[in-house]
Scaffold this active site. Structure first.
Site, PDB file in Angstrom:
ATOM      1  N   ASP A   1      -3.950   3.926   2.833  1.00 24.99           N
ATOM      2  CA  ASP A   1      -5.317   3.896   2.830  1.00 24.99           C
ATOM      3  C   ASP A   1      -5.858   2.325   3.143  1.00 24.99           C
ATOM      4  O   ASP A   1      -6.975   1.939   3.307  1.00 24.99           O
ATOM      5  CB  ASP A   1      -6.194   4.330   1.468  1.00 24.99           C
ATOM      6  CG  ASP A   1      -6.036   3.331   0.492  1.00 24.99           C
ATOM      7  OD1 ASP A   1      -5.002   2.426   0.507  1.00 24.99           O
ATOM      8  OD2 ASP A   1      -6.568   3.660  -0.727  1.00 24.99           O
TER       9      ASP A   1
ATOM     10  N   ASP B   1      -5.346 -10.531 -15.550  1.00 30.11           N
ATOM     11  CA  ASP B   1      -6.331 -11.217 -14.982  1.00 30.11           C
ATOM     12  C   ASP B   1      -7.504 -11.004 -16.217  1.00 30.11           C
ATOM     13  O   ASP B   1      -7.915  -9.651 -16.348  1.00 30.11           O
ATOM     14  CB  ASP B   1      -7.097 -11.158 -13.884  1.00 30.11           C
ATOM     15  CG  ASP B   1      -7.286 -12.569 -13.220  1.00 30.11           C
ATOM     16  OD1 ASP B   1      -7.873 -13.296 -13.863  1.00 30.11           O
ATOM     17  OD2 ASP B   1      -6.681 -12.931 -11.790  1.00 30.11           O
TER      18      ASP B   1
ATOM     19  N   ASP C   1      -1.871  -1.141  -3.949  1.00 31.37           N
ATOM     20  CA  ASP C   1      -2.145  -0.505  -5.189  1.00 31.37           C
ATOM     21  C   ASP C   1      -0.891  -0.764  -5.924  1.00 31.37           C
ATOM     22  O   ASP C   1      -0.029  -1.101  -5.604  1.00 31.37           O
ATOM     23  CB  ASP C   1      -2.355   1.108  -4.894  1.00 31.37           C
ATOM     24  CG  ASP C   1      -1.462   1.455  -3.737  1.00 31.37           C
ATOM     25  OD1 ASP C   1      -0.364   1.444  -4.061  1.00 31.37           O
ATOM     26  OD2 ASP C   1      -1.934   2.116  -2.539  1.00 31.37           O
TER      27      ASP C   1
ATOM     28  N   ASP D   1       0.924  -1.211   0.092  1.00 28.51           N
ATOM     29  CA  ASP D   1       0.038   0.106  -0.048  1.00 28.51           C
ATOM     30  C   ASP D   1       0.902   1.266  -0.097  1.00 28.51           C
ATOM     31  O   ASP D   1       1.644   1.447   0.991  1.00 28.51           O
ATOM     32  CB  ASP D   1      -0.957   0.065   1.438  1.00 28.51           C
ATOM     33  CG  ASP D   1      -1.739   1.013   1.395  1.00 28.51           C
ATOM     34  OD1 ASP D   1      -1.912   1.946   0.471  1.00 28.51           O
ATOM     35  OD2 ASP D   1      -2.008   1.429   2.569  1.00 28.51           O
TER      36      ASP D   1
ATOM     37  N   ASN E   1      -0.032   4.487  -0.010  1.00 28.02           N
ATOM     38  CA  ASN E   1      -0.810   5.908   0.105  1.00 28.02           C
ATOM     39  C   ASN E   1      -1.418   5.630   1.659  1.00 28.02           C
ATOM     40  O   ASN E   1      -2.031   6.544   2.052  1.00 28.02           O
ATOM     41  CB  ASN E   1      -1.669   6.468  -0.920  1.00 28.02           C
ATOM     42  CG  ASN E   1      -2.916   5.504  -1.101  1.00 28.02           C
ATOM     43  OD1 ASN E   1      -2.907   4.167  -0.607  1.00 28.02           O
ATOM     44  ND2 ASN E   1      -3.840   5.945  -1.825  1.00 28.02           N
TER      45      ASN E   1
ATOM     46  N   GLU F   1      -8.014 -20.743 -16.449  1.00 26.42           N
ATOM     47  CA  GLU F   1      -8.328 -21.610 -15.173  1.00 26.42           C
ATOM     48  C   GLU F   1      -9.210 -22.425 -15.430  1.00 26.42           C
ATOM     49  O   GLU F   1     -10.309 -22.086 -16.354  1.00 26.42           O
ATOM     50  CB  GLU F   1      -8.925 -20.421 -14.175  1.00 26.42           C
ATOM     51  CG  GLU F   1      -9.152 -21.131 -12.756  1.00 26.42           C
ATOM     52  CD  GLU F   1      -9.848 -20.263 -11.997  1.00 26.42           C
ATOM     53  OE1 GLU F   1      -9.956 -20.523 -10.628  1.00 26.42           O
ATOM     54  OE2 GLU F   1     -10.756 -19.161 -12.294  1.00 26.42           O
TER      55      GLU F   1
ATOM     56  N   HIS G   1      -4.707 -16.990  -4.852  1.00 25.58           N
ATOM     57  CA  HIS G   1      -5.313 -16.312  -3.817  1.00 25.58           C
ATOM     58  C   HIS G   1      -6.729 -16.919  -3.747  1.00 25.58           C
ATOM     59  O   HIS G   1      -7.715 -16.329  -2.615  1.00 25.58           O
ATOM     60  CB  HIS G   1      -5.905 -14.950  -4.720  1.00 25.58           C
ATOM     61  CG  HIS G   1      -6.718 -15.238  -6.068  1.00 25.58           C
ATOM     62  ND1 HIS G   1      -6.243 -15.954  -7.104  1.00 25.58           N
ATOM     63  CD2 HIS G   1      -8.080 -14.912  -6.346  1.00 25.58           C
ATOM     64  CE1 HIS G   1      -7.044 -15.899  -8.078  1.00 25.58           C
ATOM     65  NE2 HIS G   1      -8.268 -15.394  -7.626  1.00 25.58           N
ATOM     66  N   ASP G   2      -6.928 -18.197  -4.247  1.00 21.15           N
ATOM     67  CA  ASP G   2      -8.147 -19.083  -3.853  1.00 21.15           C
ATOM     68  C   ASP G   2      -7.924 -19.933  -2.806  1.00 21.15           C
ATOM     69  O   ASP G   2      -8.865 -20.865  -2.432  1.00 21.15           O
ATOM     70  CB  ASP G   2      -8.879 -19.582  -5.022  1.00 21.15           C
ATOM     71  CG  ASP G   2      -9.550 -18.461  -5.977  1.00 21.15           C
ATOM     72  OD1 ASP G   2     -10.000 -17.330  -5.386  1.00 21.15           O
ATOM     73  OD2 ASP G   2      -9.307 -18.507  -7.289  1.00 21.15           O
TER      74      ASP G   2
ATOM     75  N   ASP H   1      -9.705 -16.183 -16.230  1.00 21.73           N
ATOM     76  CA  ASP H   1     -10.447 -16.461 -15.154  1.00 21.73           C
ATOM     77  C   ASP H   1     -11.643 -17.625 -15.647  1.00 21.73           C
ATOM     78  O   ASP H   1     -12.183 -17.282 -16.489  1.00 21.73           O
ATOM     79  CB  ASP H   1     -11.136 -15.415 -14.291  1.00 21.73           C
ATOM     80  CG  ASP H   1     -12.012 -15.848 -13.327  1.00 21.73           C
ATOM     81  OD1 ASP H   1     -11.196 -15.988 -12.373  1.00 21.73           O
ATOM     82  OD2 ASP H   1     -13.081 -15.658 -13.317  1.00 21.73           O
TER      83      ASP H   1
HETATM   84  C1  GLC Z   1     -11.962 -17.798 -10.178  1.00 18.24           C
HETATM   85  C2  GLC Z   1     -11.028 -16.645  -9.460  1.00 18.24           C
HETATM   86  C3  GLC Z   1     -11.635 -16.554  -8.100  1.00 18.24           C
HETATM   87  C4  GLC Z   1     -13.074 -15.909  -8.368  1.00 18.24           C
HETATM   88  C5  GLC Z   1     -14.010 -16.739  -9.535  1.00 18.24           C
HETATM   89  C6  GLC Z   1     -14.937 -16.092  -9.996  1.00 18.24           C
HETATM   90  O1  GLC Z   1     -12.026 -18.867  -9.609  1.00 18.24           O
HETATM   91  O2  GLC Z   1      -9.891 -17.272  -9.127  1.00 18.24           O
HETATM   92  O3  GLC Z   1     -11.088 -15.734  -7.226  1.00 18.24           O
HETATM   93  O4  GLC Z   1     -14.001 -15.725  -7.274  1.00 18.24           O
HETATM   94  O5  GLC Z   1     -13.451 -17.217 -10.389  1.00 18.24           O
HETATM   95  O6  GLC Z   1     -14.782 -15.033 -11.037  1.00 18.24           O
HETATM   96 CA    CA Z   2      -3.559   2.328  -1.280  1.00 21.88          CA
END
Ligand code: GLC
Ligand code: CA
Length: 577
Positions: A32, A105, A36, A28, A30, A267, A341-342, A206
């Site tokens: 907040d 993405d 970013d 981050d 700034n 994906e 991230h999932d 995605d």
């Molecule tokens: C993919 C992404 C996930 C998102 C889902 C719907 O699985 O990695 O984070 O919630 O698609 O877009």
């Molecule tokens: Ca920020």
């Protein structure tokens, strides 16, 4: 396009490791509390030091953030939380100046319900955008079929203005686009060109295997086979195998991808190895690689939602990964990942994040990076970051966890402790806690109040401390990444399973002219011993081992992992940097 002869006709990315950034939690600039683009740009030297040269960033587009950016309301705008388009351009230039490539993405299975297309589409059946989405009349007063949304409830939501349902495979804020409409496809290709023309180097697509929806003879979307009452039935397997997917991705390749030097990963929930091979075959497949899900489902009870936990076994992990190694051995290409991230943090899931955090994090790194394919490193994985210990649902932010929690407690008879236990094990928020940069407040992520708490434990797990320690998880990953550049056997070698029945050791060879690489990983917290007769020199280990014995018993320490080379003929130089 530069085809690289040494990598089976694949372009130079096949010697790269891809690093994934979740911008909201990375850095981050700034104060907040939200990571970013400027923050990310300021950390590029860190990524260079690690040695990665392709960076995938999760969505930074305009979005109401119902699903943290995976619900896009304007594909050509940067969300103000992340900065401006000028910040984006500066970041891209700074990456290119360091010889790094950027993957964006691409989220085009669905849009946000706040996208102008959907706002128009839902207003009237006669609106020119109506057919951008998937609509169906009620079936005897009920939803058109039995599909359930990945984030809970039916995959269909009623739209009063047009008196019909719209389809959403995720939340009702994420209506699915109608890929059968050529105007939708043309819009998607145009927005891809917009980013590619800016100089973006590829896309992570995605849930791209869900874009084409199967229809029966009467044009209906057919029911999915039911598994067990009360379980999610997102129909992913059914949808992922729709034949028209190949047509649409083939068209995308001809219209867009073939005209740029790009690297792509799709994906692919529910994909079969046969189909994955078709899609990623370097000779004519539309994509470079896919994220399959089999190995991250092994700690889920079969046929049930991810929250129904089951202990993982080395056997199941070995079967799953080996199956994919074999399936894409000659044609097609694997992506290699444990974290994103999932997913919960792998060191907590398949290692021991209490007694052997450091060592088991390295073991998992070697296990994965030793395989054939392209390894992905998710931010913090290279530090051995572990799951957050959520004790209260208010610490969680993810729509999937929040929906599950309320549904489980209110409708399915779980108690609070059971629901939190499942979230601690599997929740996506585990991956989304802020990146740990140093020992300062908020681990150096933000000078303000972070959008998600920084777990208070593990002060030594941070970039600054680990960069200064040559034995850290960071430096182990740095060596792994460097090895892929210098060691052709790691890129090209044929995968062969060793010790196929060992209950705790996952071992394999990578056979290649001149050199055989051996990967031995003890996946348990005890010493294990077995007979061994293949003398080899250690290239990399998470202990101080330098040789494997010629003859006799080999004893591996708890969570020990060894990469060794068995010399048959003069070998290319394969020393770690
Ligand atoms: C993919 C992404 C996930 C998102 C889902 C719907 O699985 O990695 O984070 O919630 O698609 O877009
Ligand atoms: Ca920020």
């Amino acid at each position: 396009m530069t085809r690289n002869a040494g990598t089976g006709g694949r372009r130079d990315w096949s010697r790269s490791v891809i690093y994934q950034v979740y911008p909201r939690s990375f850095s981050d600039s700034n104060g907040d509390g939200i990571g970013d683009l400027r923050g990310l740009t300021s950390r590029l030297d860190y990524l260079s030091a690690l040695g990665v040269d392709i960076v995938w960033i999760c969505p930074v587009y305009a979005s109401p953030n119902r699903d943290n950016g995976y619900d896009i309301s304007d594909y050509r705008a940067i969300h103000p939380d992340f900065g401006t388009m000028a910040d984006f351009d500066a970041m891209l230039a700074a990456m290119h100046a360091r010889g790094m490539r950027l993957m964006m993405d691409l989220v085009v299975n669905h849009t946000s319900d706040a996208h102008a297309w959907f706002e128009a589409a839902k207003s009237s059946r006669d609106d020119p955008h109506h057919d951008f989405y998937i609509w169906a009349d009620a079936a005897q007063g009920c939803a058109p079929n039995n599909w359930e949304a990945a984030f809970g409830g039916s995959a269909w939501t009623w739209n009063a203005a047009t008196r019909e349902y719209y389809l959403h495979l995720f939340s009702h804020h994420q209506p699915d686009l109608n890929w059968d409409n050529p105007r939708v496809r043309a819009e998607v290709y145009a927005l891809m060109r917009f980013w590619l023309d800016k100089g973006v180097d590829g896309f992570r697509m995605d849930v791209v295997t869900l874009i084409a929806k199967p229809r029966d003879a009467s044009g209906r979307l057919p029911d999915a086979p039911r598994t067990r009452a009360g379980d999610l039935q997102p129909a992913f397997d059914l949808v992922s195998n729709c034949p028209r997917l190949l047509d649409y991705l083939g068209e995308m390749k001809r219209e867009v991808l073939d005209h740029y030097d790009v690297v792509t990963v799709g994906e692919a929930p529910g994909i079969s190895p046969e189909r994955a091979r078709l899609l990623t075959d370097a000779r004519h497949g539309p994509l470079d690689m896919l994220f399959q899900f089999d190995h991250v489902d092994i700690d889920t009870q079969p046929g049930r939602s991810k929250w129904h936990l089951r202990a993982f076994s080395v056997d199941a992990l070995r079967d799953s990964l080996s199956h994919w190694q074999a399936a894409l051995a000659d044609h097609g290409w694997n992506s290699l990942y444990f974290n994103n991230h999932d997913q919960p943090r792998a060191v907590s899931r398949f290692g021991d994040d209490v007694r052997w955090r450091d060592r088991s994090a390295k073991m998992l790194g070697l296990l994965l990076h030793g395989m054939k394919g392209t390894p992905f490193v998710y931010q913090g994985e290279e530090l051995g970051m572990r799951n957050a210990q959520f004790s209260d649902i208010r610490q969680c932010r993810d729509v999937e966890s929040l929906n599950f929690y309320h549904d489980a407690i209110e409708r399915q008879g779980w108690n609070v402790q059971q629901a939190l236990h499942a979230i601690r094990a599997k929740g996506r928020d585990n991956a989304r806690t802020p990146m740990r940069w140093n020992c300062a407040a908020n681990a150096g992520f933000s000078a303000g109040v972070p959008w998600m708490e920084v777990p208070p434990d593990d002060p030594d797990v941070n970039a600054e401390t680990e960069m200064a320690d040559p034995d850290s998880v960071f430096h182990f990953y740095r060596r792994l990444i460097a090895l892929r550049r210098t060691c052709l056997a790691l890129v090209e070698g044929r995968y062969e399973l060793l010790l196929p029945d060992h209950p705790d050791v996952f071992a394999y060879a990578r056979r290649h002219a001149g050199a055989d690489l051996l990967v031995l990983c003890n996946m348990c917290g005890r010493e294990v011993a077995f007979a061994w007769s293949a003398p080899a020199v250690v290239l990399l280990a998470n202990t101080d081992r330098t040789r494997l014995p010629d003859q006799g018993d080999l004893v591996l320490e708890p969570y020990e992992a060894v990469l060794a080379v068995q010399v048959r003929e003069p070998v290319e130089r394969a020393a770690a940097a």
